[in-house]
Design a protein around this motif. Sequence first.
Motif, PDB file in Angstrom:
ATOM      1  N   HIS A  37       0.713  -1.283   0.105  1.00 45.94           N
ATOM      2  CA  HIS A  37      -0.001  -0.102  -0.061  1.00 45.94           C
ATOM      3  C   HIS A  37       0.928   1.398  -0.075  1.00 45.94           C
ATOM      4  O   HIS A  37       1.960   1.285   0.360  1.00 45.94           O
ATOM      5  N   PHE A  39       0.367   5.294   1.506  1.00 43.16           N
ATOM      6  CA  PHE A  39      -0.664   6.170   2.059  1.00 43.16           C
ATOM      7  C   PHE A  39       0.217   7.511   2.057  1.00 43.16           C
ATOM      8  O   PHE A  39       1.414   7.694   1.679  1.00 43.16           O
ATOM      9  N   GLN A  41       0.346  11.739   4.405  1.00 45.01           N
ATOM     10  CA  GLN A  41       0.022  12.388   5.661  1.00 45.01           C
ATOM     11  C   GLN A  41       0.298  13.714   5.303  1.00 45.01           C
ATOM     12  O   GLN A  41       1.365  14.164   5.085  1.00 45.01           O
ATOM     13  N   LEU A  47      -3.988  11.460   7.967  1.00 47.80           N
ATOM     14  CA  LEU A  47      -3.730  10.157   7.071  1.00 47.80           C
ATOM     15  C   LEU A  47      -4.506   9.671   6.029  1.00 47.80           C
ATOM     16  O   LEU A  47      -5.737   9.618   6.437  1.00 47.80           O
ATOM     17  N   TRP A  49      -5.262   6.820   2.971  1.00 44.51           N
ATOM     18  CA  TRP A  49      -4.957   5.706   2.212  1.00 44.51           C
ATOM     19  C   TRP A  49      -5.068   6.095   0.496  1.00 44.51           C
ATOM     20  O   TRP A  49      -5.821   6.503   0.208  1.00 44.51           O
ATOM     21  N   ARG A  52      -3.277   0.233  -3.380  1.00 43.21           N
ATOM     22  CA  ARG A  52      -2.795  -0.874  -3.181  1.00 43.21           C
ATOM     23  C   ARG A  52      -2.562  -1.828  -4.381  1.00 43.21           C
ATOM     24  O   ARG A  52      -3.214  -1.690  -5.452  1.00 43.21           O
ATOM     25  N   TYR A  98       3.836   7.356   2.686  1.00 42.00           N
ATOM     26  CA  TYR A  98       4.372   6.093   3.346  1.00 42.00           C
ATOM     27  C   TYR A  98       3.974   4.989   2.428  1.00 42.00           C
ATOM     28  O   TYR A  98       2.969   4.892   1.857  1.00 42.00           O
ATOM     29  N   TRP A 105      -4.215  -5.159   8.629  1.00 42.84           N
ATOM     30  CA  TRP A 105      -3.612  -4.049   9.132  1.00 42.84           C
ATOM     31  C   TRP A 105      -2.424  -3.812   8.715  1.00 42.84           C
ATOM     32  O   TRP A 105      -1.828  -4.629   7.627  1.00 42.84           O
ATOM     33  N   PHE A 106      -1.468  -2.757   9.059  1.00 45.02           N
ATOM     34  CA  PHE A 106      -0.427  -2.341   8.075  1.00 45.02           C
ATOM     35  C   PHE A 106       0.948  -2.670   9.081  1.00 45.02           C
ATOM     36  O   PHE A 106       1.078  -1.754  10.048  1.00 45.02           O
ATOM     37  N   ASP A 107       1.773  -3.459   8.870  1.00 44.28           N
ATOM     38  CA  ASP A 107       3.064  -3.499   9.399  1.00 44.28           C
ATOM     39  C   ASP A 107       3.826  -4.402   8.546  1.00 44.28           C
ATOM     40  O   ASP A 107       3.527  -5.501   8.091  1.00 44.28           O
ATOM     41  N   TRP A 109       5.742  -0.367   7.860  1.00 44.45           N
ATOM     42  CA  TRP A 109       5.579   0.820   7.239  1.00 44.45           C
ATOM     43  C   TRP A 109       7.164   1.000   6.765  1.00 44.45           C
ATOM     44  O   TRP A 109       8.374   1.076   7.298  1.00 44.45           O
ATOM     45  N   GLY A 110       7.239   2.055   5.698  1.00 40.51           N
ATOM     46  CA  GLY A 110       8.437   2.553   5.188  1.00 40.51           C
ATOM     47  C   GLY A 110       8.647   3.783   6.118  1.00 40.51           C
ATOM     48  O   GLY A 110       7.620   4.166   6.754  1.00 40.51           O
ATOM     49  N   GLN A 111       9.946   4.309   5.920  1.00 44.22           N
ATOM     50  CA  GLN A 111      10.370   5.542   6.847  1.00 44.22           C
ATOM     51  C   GLN A 111       9.697   6.613   6.639  1.00 44.22           C
ATOM     52  O   GLN A 111       9.513   7.629   7.478  1.00 44.22           O
TER      53      GLN A 111
ATOM     54  N   TYR B  39      -8.561  -0.759  14.292  1.00 43.04           N
ATOM     55  CA  TYR B  39      -7.059  -0.867  14.481  1.00 43.04           C
ATOM     56  C   TYR B  39      -6.957   0.329  15.244  1.00 43.04           C
ATOM     57  O   TYR B  39      -7.275   1.346  14.883  1.00 43.04           O
ATOM     58  N   TYR B  41      -3.336   2.641  16.069  1.00 46.40           N
ATOM     59  CA  TYR B  41      -1.912   3.066  15.857  1.00 46.40           C
ATOM     60  C   TYR B  41      -1.492   4.062  16.872  1.00 46.40           C
ATOM     61  O   TYR B  41      -2.077   4.999  17.100  1.00 46.40           O
ATOM     62  N   PRO B  48       6.777   6.807  11.115  1.00 46.58           N
ATOM     63  CA  PRO B  48       5.637   6.447  10.647  1.00 46.58           C
ATOM     64  C   PRO B  48       4.637   5.746  12.007  1.00 46.58           C
ATOM     65  O   PRO B  48       5.079   5.342  12.840  1.00 46.58           O
ATOM     66  N   LEU B  51       1.346  -0.207  14.632  1.00 43.90           N
ATOM     67  CA  LEU B  51       0.432  -0.949  15.143  1.00 43.90           C
ATOM     68  C   LEU B  51       0.518  -1.344  16.489  1.00 43.90           C
ATOM     69  O   LEU B  51       1.418  -1.836  17.158  1.00 43.90           O
ATOM     70  N   THR B  96     -10.483  -1.267   8.389  1.00 44.36           N
ATOM     71  CA  THR B  96     -10.106  -1.880   6.933  1.00 44.36           C
ATOM     72  C   THR B  96     -11.331  -2.698   6.688  1.00 44.36           C
ATOM     73  O   THR B  96     -11.402  -3.697   6.141  1.00 44.36           O
ATOM     74  N   TYR B 101      -9.931   2.766   3.156  1.00 41.75           N
ATOM     75  CA  TYR B 101      -9.517   2.555   4.589  1.00 41.75           C
ATOM     76  C   TYR B 101      -9.341   3.969   4.831  1.00 41.75           C
ATOM     77  O   TYR B 101      -8.891   4.786   4.255  1.00 41.75           O
ATOM     78  N   PHE B 103      -9.130   6.780   8.396  1.00 50.39           N
ATOM     79  CA  PHE B 103      -8.327   7.132   9.785  1.00 50.39           C
ATOM     80  C   PHE B 103      -9.316   8.104  10.696  1.00 50.39           C
ATOM     81  O   PHE B 103      -9.614   8.901  10.042  1.00 50.39           O
TER      82      PHE B 103
END
Lengths: 119, 112
Positions: A37, A39, A41, A47, A49, A52, A98, A105-107, A109-111, B39, B41, B48, B51, B96, B101, B103
Motif C-alpha cells: 500500500h 499512504f 499524511q 492520514l 490511504w 494498493r 508512506y 492491518w499495516f506493518d 511501514w516505510g520510513q 485498529y 496505531y 511512521p 500498530l 479496514t 480505508y 483514519f
Amino acid sequence: QVQLQQSGPGLVKPSQTLSLTCAISGDSVSSNSAAWHWFRQSPSRGLEWLGRTYYRSKWYNDYAVSVKSRITINPDTSKNQFSLQLNSVTPEDTAVYYCAKGVNWFDPWGQGTLVTVSS
Amino acid sequence: DIVMTQTPLSLSVTPGQPASISCKSSQSLLQSDGKTHLYWYLQKPGQPPQLLISEVSNRFSGVPDRFSGSGSGTDFTLRISRVEAEDVGVYYCMHTMQLPYTFGQGTKLEIK
C-alpha cells in the motif's frame, strides 16, 4: 523480518509526476498472502490511504477515488519493490508519503518521504 | 466512505495515570467473517504509524499490556492503564472494513 525502504525525490514541480519506490526485504511483492500500500499524511488531509497492489494468481490494484484519475501503483518483481506514480501534482499533494505491507492491518511501514510540490 | 471520529483530540496525562480515547465509526465495522476491522496505531514524532491493537482488542507483538482495546459495532475505546513518558505521540483509529480505508483525526497524548 520484513523491511520497507522508500526512495524518490523530495521536490516535484507543479503539473509534473511524483514517483516513489518502496523496496521490500524479507518478503516478496508477489506473495499470495500480502498486499502493498501507499499512504500519505498532511496537516490538511490527515492520514490518507491512496491505493494498493497485490498478487492472487494475477495482479490487482485498488485506488482511492480522490486520486484515481492520477495514480498508478506498479509492482516490480525483478527488483522486489513497488512504486507510486502520481500525475499532474499540485501543492495540495505536498505530504509525507508512506508505503506499508498489510491485508487487514499495516506493518511494517516505510520510513516516510516528505514530498513538496513547488516551483 | 466510513467516517472515523476520535475524542478527545488532545490529552495531557500525569505519568502513572490512566488515559482513554474514544473512536466512533459512521457504520458498523463487523464483517460477515465475524471479525471487527478496527485498529489502533501510535505515531511517535518523526516516525511512521506503528500498530498497537488489531481487531478491536488484540495487542500486537511487543505492545505492553498497559494498552487495551474494547468496543463493538461502531463504538471503540483505547485505554492506557498507566501512562508512561514513552507513550507520547498521536493515536489513530483506523478501519479496514471496506475501501477506502480511513483514519480518525488523531489524538495527541502529552505528558504533564
